[in-house]
Write a protein that holds these residues in place. Structure first.
Motif, PDB file in Angstrom:
ATOM      1  N   VAL A   1       0.759  -1.016   0.117  1.00 21.41           N
ATOM      2  CA  VAL A   1      -0.236   0.108   0.029  1.00 21.41           C
ATOM      3  C   VAL A   1       0.808   1.255   0.121  1.00 21.41           C
ATOM      4  O   VAL A   1       0.594   2.099  -0.748  1.00 21.41           O
ATOM      5  CB  VAL A   1      -1.152  -0.045   1.356  1.00 21.41           C
ATOM      6  CG1 VAL A   1      -1.671   1.338   1.320  1.00 21.41           C
ATOM      7  CG2 VAL A   1      -1.889  -1.101   1.133  1.00 21.41           C
ATOM      8  N   LEU A   2       1.916   1.377   0.880  1.00 22.30           N
ATOM      9  CA  LEU A   2       2.851   2.240   0.859  1.00 22.30           C
ATOM     10  C   LEU A   2       3.454   2.564  -0.500  1.00 22.30           C
ATOM     11  O   LEU A   2       3.352   3.638  -1.057  1.00 22.30           O
ATOM     12  CB  LEU A   2       3.897   1.895   1.785  1.00 22.30           C
ATOM     13  CG  LEU A   2       5.253   2.900   2.110  1.00 22.30           C
ATOM     14  CD1 LEU A   2       4.892   4.331   2.278  1.00 22.30           C
ATOM     15  CD2 LEU A   2       6.131   2.380   2.985  1.00 22.30           C
ATOM     16  N   ALA A   3       3.987   1.443  -0.972  1.00 23.12           N
ATOM     17  CA  ALA A   3       4.637   1.710  -2.481  1.00 23.12           C
ATOM     18  C   ALA A   3       3.736   2.327  -3.562  1.00 23.12           C
ATOM     19  O   ALA A   3       3.860   2.958  -4.476  1.00 23.12           O
ATOM     20  CB  ALA A   3       4.870   0.430  -2.846  1.00 23.12           C
ATOM     21  N   GLY A   4       2.387   1.684  -3.544  1.00 25.09           N
ATOM     22  CA  GLY A   4       1.342   2.424  -4.451  1.00 25.09           C
ATOM     23  C   GLY A   4       1.146   3.779  -4.153  1.00 25.09           C
ATOM     24  O   GLY A   4       0.779   4.636  -5.163  1.00 25.09           O
ATOM     25  N   HIS A   5       0.987   4.080  -3.095  1.00 27.71           N
ATOM     26  CA  HIS A   5       0.575   5.542  -2.898  1.00 27.71           C
ATOM     27  C   HIS A   5       1.878   6.531  -2.992  1.00 27.71           C
ATOM     28  O   HIS A   5       1.692   7.515  -3.726  1.00 27.71           O
ATOM     29  CB  HIS A   5      -0.085   5.737  -1.260  1.00 27.71           C
ATOM     30  CG  HIS A   5      -1.316   5.627  -0.942  1.00 27.71           C
ATOM     31  ND1 HIS A   5      -2.035   6.503  -1.408  1.00 27.71           N
ATOM     32  CD2 HIS A   5      -1.915   4.521  -0.572  1.00 27.71           C
ATOM     33  CE1 HIS A   5      -3.169   5.880  -1.045  1.00 27.71           C
ATOM     34  NE2 HIS A   5      -3.180   4.782  -0.544  1.00 27.71           N
ATOM     35  N   ALA A   6       3.112   6.133  -2.798  1.00 30.35           N
ATOM     36  CA  ALA A   6       4.282   6.598  -3.182  1.00 30.35           C
ATOM     37  C   ALA A   6       4.252   6.944  -4.704  1.00 30.35           C
ATOM     38  O   ALA A   6       4.833   8.026  -5.099  1.00 30.35           O
ATOM     39  CB  ALA A   6       5.368   6.011  -2.498  1.00 30.35           C
ATOM     40  N   ARG A   7       3.880   5.956  -5.514  1.00 32.90           N
ATOM     41  CA  ARG A   7       3.872   5.895  -6.914  1.00 32.90           C
ATOM     42  C   ARG A   7       2.844   6.779  -7.479  1.00 32.90           C
ATOM     43  O   ARG A   7       2.878   7.578  -8.256  1.00 32.90           O
ATOM     44  CB  ARG A   7       4.082   4.673  -7.401  1.00 32.90           C
ATOM     45  CG  ARG A   7       4.279   4.486  -8.754  1.00 32.90           C
ATOM     46  CD  ARG A   7       4.349   3.117  -9.609  1.00 32.90           C
ATOM     47  NE  ARG A   7       4.282   3.263 -11.026  1.00 32.90           N
ATOM     48  CZ  ARG A   7       5.405   3.405 -11.607  1.00 32.90           C
ATOM     49  NH1 ARG A   7       6.679   3.743 -11.230  1.00 32.90           N
ATOM     50  NH2 ARG A   7       5.279   3.419 -13.015  1.00 32.90           N
ATOM     51  N   LEU A   8       1.659   6.512  -6.930  1.00 26.84           N
ATOM     52  CA  LEU A   8       0.501   7.125  -7.871  1.00 26.84           C
ATOM     53  C   LEU A   8      -0.406   8.278  -7.062  1.00 26.84           C
ATOM     54  O   LEU A   8      -1.004   9.021  -7.535  1.00 26.84           O
ATOM     55  CB  LEU A   8      -0.534   6.001  -7.696  1.00 26.84           C
ATOM     56  CG  LEU A   8      -0.062   4.788  -8.568  1.00 26.84           C
ATOM     57  CD1 LEU A   8      -1.096   3.582  -8.521  1.00 26.84           C
ATOM     58  CD2 LEU A   8       0.290   5.061  -9.797  1.00 26.84           C
ATOM     59  N   MET A   9       0.110   8.460  -5.644  1.00 25.74           N
ATOM     60  CA  MET A   9      -0.904   9.547  -5.121  1.00 25.74           C
ATOM     61  C   MET A   9      -0.408  10.999  -5.519  1.00 25.74           C
ATOM     62  O   MET A   9       0.858  11.320  -5.313  1.00 25.74           O
ATOM     63  CB  MET A   9      -0.921   9.342  -3.648  1.00 25.74           C
ATOM     64  CG  MET A   9      -2.025  10.226  -2.967  1.00 25.74           C
ATOM     65  SD  MET A   9      -2.294   9.836  -1.059  1.00 25.74           S
ATOM     66  CE  MET A   9      -3.801  10.432  -0.928  1.00 25.74           C
ATOM     67  N   PRO A  10      -1.347  11.825  -6.072  1.00 20.88           N
ATOM     68  CA  PRO A  10      -0.593  13.110  -6.448  1.00 20.88           C
ATOM     69  C   PRO A  10      -0.074  13.967  -5.432  1.00 20.88           C
ATOM     70  O   PRO A  10      -0.690  13.800  -4.045  1.00 20.88           O
ATOM     71  CB  PRO A  10      -1.812  13.660  -7.033  1.00 20.88           C
ATOM     72  CG  PRO A  10      -3.014  13.070  -6.473  1.00 20.88           C
ATOM     73  CD  PRO A  10      -2.665  11.803  -6.255  1.00 20.88           C
ATOM     74  N   ARG A  11       0.623  14.789  -5.640  1.00 22.57           N
ATOM     75  CA  ARG A  11       1.300  15.793  -4.294  1.00 22.57           C
ATOM     76  C   ARG A  11       0.347  16.791  -4.457  1.00 22.57           C
ATOM     77  O   ARG A  11       0.120  17.648  -5.543  1.00 22.57           O
ATOM     78  CB  ARG A  11       2.580  16.250  -4.998  1.00 22.57           C
ATOM     79  CG  ARG A  11       3.479  15.049  -5.117  1.00 22.57           C
ATOM     80  CD  ARG A  11       4.937  15.537  -5.237  1.00 22.57           C
ATOM     81  NE  ARG A  11       5.983  14.434  -5.407  1.00 22.57           N
ATOM     82  CZ  ARG A  11       6.836  14.066  -4.362  1.00 22.57           C
ATOM     83  NH1 ARG A  11       6.592  14.617  -3.159  1.00 22.57           N
ATOM     84  NH2 ARG A  11       7.720  13.293  -4.599  1.00 22.57           N
ATOM     85  N   ARG A  12      -0.321  16.945  -3.569  1.00 18.55           N
ATOM     86  CA  ARG A  12      -1.314  18.390  -3.334  1.00 18.55           C
ATOM     87  C   ARG A  12      -0.931  18.875  -1.944  1.00 18.55           C
ATOM     88  O   ARG A  12      -0.811  18.509  -0.830  1.00 18.55           O
ATOM     89  CB  ARG A  12      -2.861  18.063  -3.251  1.00 18.55           C
ATOM     90  CG  ARG A  12      -3.854  18.956  -2.903  1.00 18.55           C
ATOM     91  CD  ARG A  12      -5.299  18.396  -2.833  1.00 18.55           C
ATOM     92  NE  ARG A  12      -5.559  17.667  -1.790  1.00 18.55           N
ATOM     93  CZ  ARG A  12      -5.656  18.017  -0.756  1.00 18.55           C
ATOM     94  NH1 ARG A  12      -5.522  19.306  -0.283  1.00 18.55           N
ATOM     95  NH2 ARG A  12      -5.987  17.241   0.310  1.00 18.55           N
TER      96      ARG A  12
END
Length: 442
Positions: A206-217
Motif C-alpha cells: 500500500v505504501l509503494a502504491g501511494h508513493a508512486r500514484l498519489m498526487p502531490r497536493r
C-alpha cells in the motif's frame, strides 16, 4: 452599455444521469486513477488489518499469557490510539496535504506489525499496538478526506452523485474485512508471527502504491493556501463553512451531523457485543458468529452500490441519514421482538438491518460533510467527526453492556438511535429536485 454579471455556479445534480450518460459517469470512478488508488488501498488496508486483529486477543492471552485485564487494556489502547487520534491525522492532512500523512501512516503500520511479530515483553507489546493504532489515525482521515474531495470533483465534472465513490470505498473496505480473517486463519498455521509479517507486507505494498500514484497536493490549512486541482470551494461566494478549527465545537451543523453519526456508530458497534451473546443464547455456542459477521460483510459488498444508486436518484442526504437511523433502530426493535421465536432468526434480522442502515448512513454523511464545513479544513473535520463519535461509543459501551443481559437492552438501544434523528441538521442537504435545478441567469 449592459453589465454582464458572472453566472452563479450551478449546484451539481443529485440525480444519477440516465441512459448512456449514467454508464459514462459511473465509469468515471473506475477511470480516475486517484479513485482507483483510494478504493484499492482501502481493500488492501483492511485485508492486512483483519488478517491480524481478530487473533490478537488470543495471542496476547494464550501465547504470551497476559492476564485478562491486561489484554483488555492493550486492546483499549489500540482503539484509543486509532479512533481517538483521528482528529490529529485530519489536522496534519490539512496542514501538509494527504500524501505525506498517508505515507507516514503506512510506514508506521509496517513498523508496528513488524514489531508486534517479535514483541514478547508487555512494554514492547503495548508500544507495537499503539504504533499500529496511531498509523491508522494518520492513514484513515487522510484517505477518507481525499475520497470526499475526489467525489466532489467527479460530481462537478460528470454529474455523478458524490455518494458513489464513498459507496465504492465502503464496499471495498468490507470486502477487505471479509478476506482479511480468511488470510489470517490460513497464515496462523505458521503462527501469529507469520500473520503479522504478512500484514506488514500488505501495508508495504500500500505504501509503494501511494508513493508512486498519489498526487502531490499542498496543504490547505494555511491562510496563503487555496484548494488545488479544481476541487476547492468557491471563495468568492458567501461563507457557508461555519467556524474554523478554533470554533469546531461551536459549529452547530457539524455537531448535529456528528451527533447523528455517533448515534448510528454506537448502535452499529453493538454488533460486536450483542451478536456473540445472541448466538450463544440461541444455539448454546458461538460457532455461528463468524458466519453472521461474514453475512454482514457480504451484504455490504453486494448491496452498497445498487442501494446507493437507488437512493441517490430519489433522496437528499438528510432523508438518507434519517432513513438509515430508522432502519438501525428497527434492527434492535425487530431483534428484540423475534427473540421468543427461537433459533438465529433474531440475529439474522439484526445483522441484515444493521447492514442496510450502514449502507444508507455512511456514504451520505461523507458526501454531506463538505457542504457544511470549510473545504480547506476537511481533514480536520473528518478526523474530528470520527474521534467525537468514537468517544460516544467509548462512553456508551459500558452502560450498553450492562443492559445486555436484561430485556431492556433492545428497546433502549432502539430509542437511543432514534434520538439521533433530532440532531440531523437541516442545512446543506437540498432535495434532489432543487439540486438538479439549473443556475439562474442574471
Amino acid at each position: 452599455m449592459p453589465v454582464h454579471l458572472p453566472r452563479p455556479r450551478a449546484r451539481t445534480p443529485l440525480r444519477r444521469p440516465g441512459g448512456r450518460d449514467a454508464g459514462r459517469a459511473d465509469r468515471a470512478v473506475l477511470v480516475s486513477p486517484l479513485a482507483r488508488l483510494l478504493v484499492g488501498s482501502q481493500f488492501a488496508f483492511n485485508v492486512g488489518f483483519f488478517a491480524v486483529l481478530p487473533y490478537l486477543a488470543q495471542h496476547l492471552g494464550g501465547t504470551l499469557g497476559l492476564g485478562g485485564w491486561l489484554v483488555g487494556l492493550v486492546l483499549g489502547l489500540r482503539t484509543f490510539s486509532q479512533q481517538g487520534l483521528f482528529v490529529v491525522g485530519g489536522a496534519l492532512t490539512d496542514r501538509f496535504g494527504p500524501r505525506p500523512v498517508v505515507l507516514v501512516g503506512c510506514a508506521l503500520r509496517v513498523a508496528g506489525f513488524g514489531w508486534l511479530a517479535v514483541a514478547e515483553a508487555v512494554g514492547a507489546v503495548v508500544g507495537a499496538v499503539v504504533l499500529v493504532g496511531f498509523a491508522a489515525a494518520l492513514f484513515s482521515p487522510a484517505v477518507e478526506s481525499e475520497v470526499v474531495r475526489e467525489a466532489v470533483r467527479l460530481e462537478r465534472a460528470t454529474g455523478l452523485p458524490r455518494t458513489r465513490l464513498p459507496a465504492r470505498f465502503a464496499a471495498a473496505g468490507q470486502a477487505g474485512a471479509l478476506a482479511g480473517p480468511v488470510l489470517g486463519a490460513v497464515l496462523l498455521s505458521g503462527r501469529f508471527r507469520v500473520a503479522c509479517l504478512a500484514g506488514a507486507v500488505v501495508f508495504a505494498l500500500v505504501l509503494a502504491g501511494h508513493a508512486r500514484l498519489m498526487p502531490r497536493r499542498p496543504g490547505t490549512a494555511g491562510p496563503e493556501q487555496t484548494a488545488a486541482n479544481g476541487t476547492g470551494a468557491d471563495r468568492t461566494g458567501p461563507d457557508r463553512t461555519g467556524p474554523k478549527a478554533g470554533g469546531l465545537l461551536r459549529h452547530r451543523a457539524f455537531l448535529g451531523l456528528t451527533a447523528a453519526y455517533a448515534a448510528y456508530l454506537l448502535a452499529y458497534n453493538q454488533l460486536y457485543l450483542a451478536l456473540p451473546a445472541e448466538a450463544d443464547r440461541a444455539t448454546g455456542s458461538q460457532s455461528a458468529v463468524g458466519w453472521l459477521f461474514a453475512l454482514s460483510s457480504v451484504l455490504v459488498v453486494a448491496g452498497q452500490l445498487p442501494l446507493e444508486r437507488w437512493v441517490a436518484a430519489r433522496w437528499s442526504w438528510r432523508t438518507t441519514v434519517r432513513a438509515g437511523l430508522v432502519v438501525v433502530a428497527g434492527a434492535f426493535a425487530a431483534a428484540g421482538a423475534l427473540r421468543p421465536v427461537g433459533g438465529l432468526w433474531s440475529a439474522v434480522v439484526f445483522v441484515v438491518l444493521l447492514a442496510v442502515g450502514q449502507m444508507l448512513v455512511s456514504p451520505a454523511v461523507r458526501a454531506w460533510l463538505p457542504e457544511l464545513v470549510d473545504e480547506r479544513r476537511l481533514g480536520l473535520y473528518t478526523g474530528a467527526m470520527s474521534s467525537l463519535a468514537g468517544l460516544v461509543v467509548l462512553v456508551g459501551g459500558a452502560p450498553a453492556g450492562a443492559l445486555l443481559a436484561g430485556p431492556w437492552y433492545w428497546p433502549v438501544l432502539a430509542a437511543l438511535t432514534l434520538l439521533g434523528l433530532a440532531a440531523v441538521p437541516r442545512t446543506g442537504a437540498a432535495d434532489p429536485a432543487r439540486r438538479s435545478a439549473p443556475a439562474p441567469s442574471v
